[in-house]
Enzyme design. Structure first.
Site, PDB file in Angstrom:
ATOM      1  N   TRP A 124       0.813  -1.220   0.000  1.00  0.00           N
ATOM      2  CA  TRP A 124       0.000   0.000   0.000  1.00  0.00           C
ATOM      3  C   TRP A 124       0.846   1.269   0.000  1.00  0.00           C
ATOM      4  O   TRP A 124       0.428   2.303  -0.508  1.00  0.00           O
ATOM      5  CB  TRP A 124      -1.007  -0.023   1.149  1.00  0.00           C
ATOM      6  CG  TRP A 124      -1.984  -1.147   0.914  1.00  0.00           C
ATOM      7  CD1 TRP A 124      -2.093  -2.298   1.615  1.00  0.00           C
ATOM      8  CD2 TRP A 124      -2.929  -1.251  -0.178  1.00  0.00           C
ATOM      9  NE1 TRP A 124      -3.040  -3.122   1.054  1.00  0.00           N
ATOM     10  CE2 TRP A 124      -3.574  -2.513  -0.043  1.00  0.00           C
ATOM     11  CE3 TRP A 124      -3.284  -0.431  -1.238  1.00  0.00           C
ATOM     12  CZ2 TRP A 124      -4.552  -2.952  -0.937  1.00  0.00           C
ATOM     13  CZ3 TRP A 124      -4.267  -0.858  -2.130  1.00  0.00           C
ATOM     14  CH2 TRP A 124      -4.884  -2.107  -1.968  1.00  0.00           C
ATOM     15  N   ASP A 132      -1.224   6.814   6.261  1.00  0.00           N
ATOM     16  CA  ASP A 132      -2.357   5.974   5.876  1.00  0.00           C
ATOM     17  C   ASP A 132      -2.622   5.002   7.021  1.00  0.00           C
ATOM     18  O   ASP A 132      -1.827   4.091   7.261  1.00  0.00           O
ATOM     19  CB  ASP A 132      -2.005   5.222   4.593  1.00  0.00           C
ATOM     20  CG  ASP A 132      -3.113   4.282   4.133  1.00  0.00           C
ATOM     21  OD1 ASP A 132      -4.120   4.145   4.857  1.00  0.00           O
ATOM     22  OD2 ASP A 132      -2.964   3.680   3.047  1.00  0.00           O
ATOM     23  N   LYS A 138     -12.293  -1.315   7.487  1.00  0.00           N
ATOM     24  CA  LYS A 138     -11.513  -2.312   8.207  1.00  0.00           C
ATOM     25  C   LYS A 138     -11.757  -2.178   9.711  1.00  0.00           C
ATOM     26  O   LYS A 138     -12.334  -3.034  10.344  1.00  0.00           O
ATOM     27  CB  LYS A 138     -10.041  -2.160   7.851  1.00  0.00           C
ATOM     28  CG  LYS A 138      -9.802  -2.407   6.353  1.00  0.00           C
ATOM     29  CD  LYS A 138      -8.473  -1.915   5.864  1.00  0.00           C
ATOM     30  CE  LYS A 138      -8.399  -1.841   4.355  1.00  0.00           C
ATOM     31  NZ  LYS A 138      -8.355  -3.127   3.667  1.00  0.00           N
TER      32      LYS A 138
END
Lengths: 366, 366
Positions: A102, A177, A201
């Site tokens: 990511w 992030d 999530k």
């Protein structure tokens, strides 16, 4: 109907009580005679839902007043593209610390807008570690330093000591992030310039993204951009510059209320430590039957990726797990193997059931 | 619990049967043991939901194969910003026909990217008409011509004869914001280069946007942009370049199935004609008690804005309407007055109830 234990990496399991409340209110929210998904985002009913969600999230995460909180559609990847547009001058340097898939994605989004500098990367060791802070090659005049707090695929998670300390990098703000670890433990928000996370999530449902921005950063000119891509406009419009994903916002609000009622981030940090230890103990004690090669100091407490010693056992493992009511354990296609995502909404009983199953499977196939 | 008639302009009323199905499946989708909002967007369950939604929408709207269909977060306003980034060269001319508030919004988004030319506008008459096709000042080398098919606030709707005919504007494609009238009547999609719509009015829930793109337009270079702002990447990734708003996609799919079962766009066009006529007849027959000054030839069949002859009656009107189970009738703050939004999911009985109430209110207050 029987609910299974769902280890999906996101969209992920929600608290059952949240789903039950959403179910009860689906046709009639609080006696209004309509669903919250049918009501105007500018009406008093949704304004109440939206305000409470923000207030509750500020409480849950101890977000200081000098930070704006946005609730937007578009996902974390859209945020990654908007960071340079809003906070960097055209062609300015931005530093990226890449510790997994990511981080690479974040980097990919900014290429058209800034001179991205990979200040550090653990790609050479297959993203199994976090480069020591001393090794980071930070730029002097960077617009920001970007990190991925938890790598959902590689299972690598920053600990507090890995973040740059105040003064370390001058006035360069730290952007992070937090998609897969937001609100999983106490966090000093004031260390960060921007924190962002897709909600699907740890914060609730898919389809809504939280962006937490230190307000002084909004004074930066950034780059030419449409109004709808401008965080100043979103802050001014209180996340309602256009129609927000209101149902998703509502479900996020219910999830945050649940987290507060359960004891807040301190409690979830304790649970995550216990839950992740259960799985890592089975893996490390399996004599090589299961394998996780991530540096133990930075193993993720949210996503536990692991491999079976023989790939031929992958299919039987997944099939038998499903039979035991344990679903979505297949690893990401980028890495293969298995992955158990154990966010806040995953009960300890679910993780215990998986640990027991893993021990049993090993005995039968070892 | 008793359901009211909800005239919200969007988020708007959903079919009750769709809400009931979502309610039933909230904790357990098709026996999987988890909610669809909890399942991976890449798992077989959601892939099935997503594929069916696309196939059903293609059937409902007769979308030809040479058009791609995207399901994305971010709303129609984000699309408005991405149109020039994807389909115009930097600084190229793009033609805009402005027939209300949302046409102006569309124009606002593109200012940083193109030389926007207002080819026609009805602003001088308060957006109560659509400028005659012959009066449009189209550019020869425009990237596209943009129209707003139905103006949700001003209640002005294009009829088929208002669109440029093939050959009218050379090879310049027609882009249209159909947010508040998509799938409300048969439409020849092949007349358009791009059709887009936030789903929260006529297609289902808030939080998801449909973008229909003629595939040859994807060959245009456009302007430098992040991957996540690139429609070519979204088409290649089948709307799953990042995590899509999967629950919203699911609810859209249920709504489209409902529309097909009810008889499709031909049936909804007949219903809309009857429903809107009910209200316009009450307004026009009220001797000035109610007022709608839109050119009768282009009055919207989706949004019926109207004013009471005396503003002092606005509050009693709204209060009494709510008492009668008719909610969300307050007009948009940009225009004031009242507005009844009567999309596909609004039953004829709801519109009849409103028409009866309006007649009764006039008798009591006229």
């Amino acid at each position: 109907m029987s609910r299974v234990h769902n280890f999906s990496a996101g969209p992920a399991a929600l608290p059952e009580s949240v789903l039950r409340q959403a179910q009860e209110e689906m046709l009639d929210w609080h006696g209004v005679g309509a669903s919250i998904v049918e009501l105007s985002h500018r009406g008093p009913e949704f304004i109440q839902v939206a305000s409470e969600a923000e207030a509750d999230l500020r409480k849950l995460m101890s977000i200081p007043d000098d930070y704006a909180v946005l609730f937007l559609g578009g996902g974390a990847t859209t945020v990654q593209a908007l960071l340079p547009l809003n906070f960097a001058a055209p062609g300015q340097v931005a530093d990226y610390v890449v510790t997994g898939h990511w981080g690479k994605t974040a980097l990919k989004q900014v290429k058209p807008y800034v001179a991205a500098n990979v200040a550090a990367t653990s790609e050479a060791d297959g993203f199994r570690s976090i480069p020591a802070r001393e090794s980071w090659q930070l730029s002097k005049d960077a617009a920001y330093v970007h990190v991925t707090a938890n790598e959902t695929i590689h299972g690598v998670e920053f600990r507090d000591e890995h973040y740059p300390r105040s003064g370390d990098v001058g006035d360069v703000p730290l952007f992070a992030d937090f998609s897969s670890s937001i609100a999983s433990e106490p966090l000093d928000v004031s260390k960060f310039g921007v924190i962002y996370a897709g909600a699907q999530k740890n914060l609730g449902p898919v389809g809504i993204t939280v962006v937490i921005i230190r307000r002084d950063l909004l004074e930066r000119a950034g780059q030419p951009r449409a109004d709808i891509l401008d965080y100043r406009s979103h802050v001014k419009g209180e996340s309602m510059l256009n129609t927000p994903p209101s149902w998703n916002w509502y479900l996020l609000g219910l999830t945050v209320k649940w987290m507060l009622a359960e004891g807040g981030v301190e409690e979830f940090a304790r649970r995550s430590a216990r839950k992740s230890a259960l799985l890592y103990d089975v893996i490390d004690g399996s004599g090589g039957f299961y394998r996780n090669e991530v540096d133990k100091a930075v193993r993720s407490r949210m996503n536990v990726p692991f491999f079976l010693h023989d790939e031929a056992l992958d299919k039987p493992f997944l099939k038998e797990a499903e039979g035991a009511g344990l679903i979505s354990l297949k690893g990401h296609r980028a890495l293969g193997g298995m992955r158990a995502s154990i966010y806040n909404a995953m009960p300890e009983a679910g993780v215990q059931a998986l640990a027991d199953f893993m021990r049993d499977f090993r005995q039968r196939h070892g």
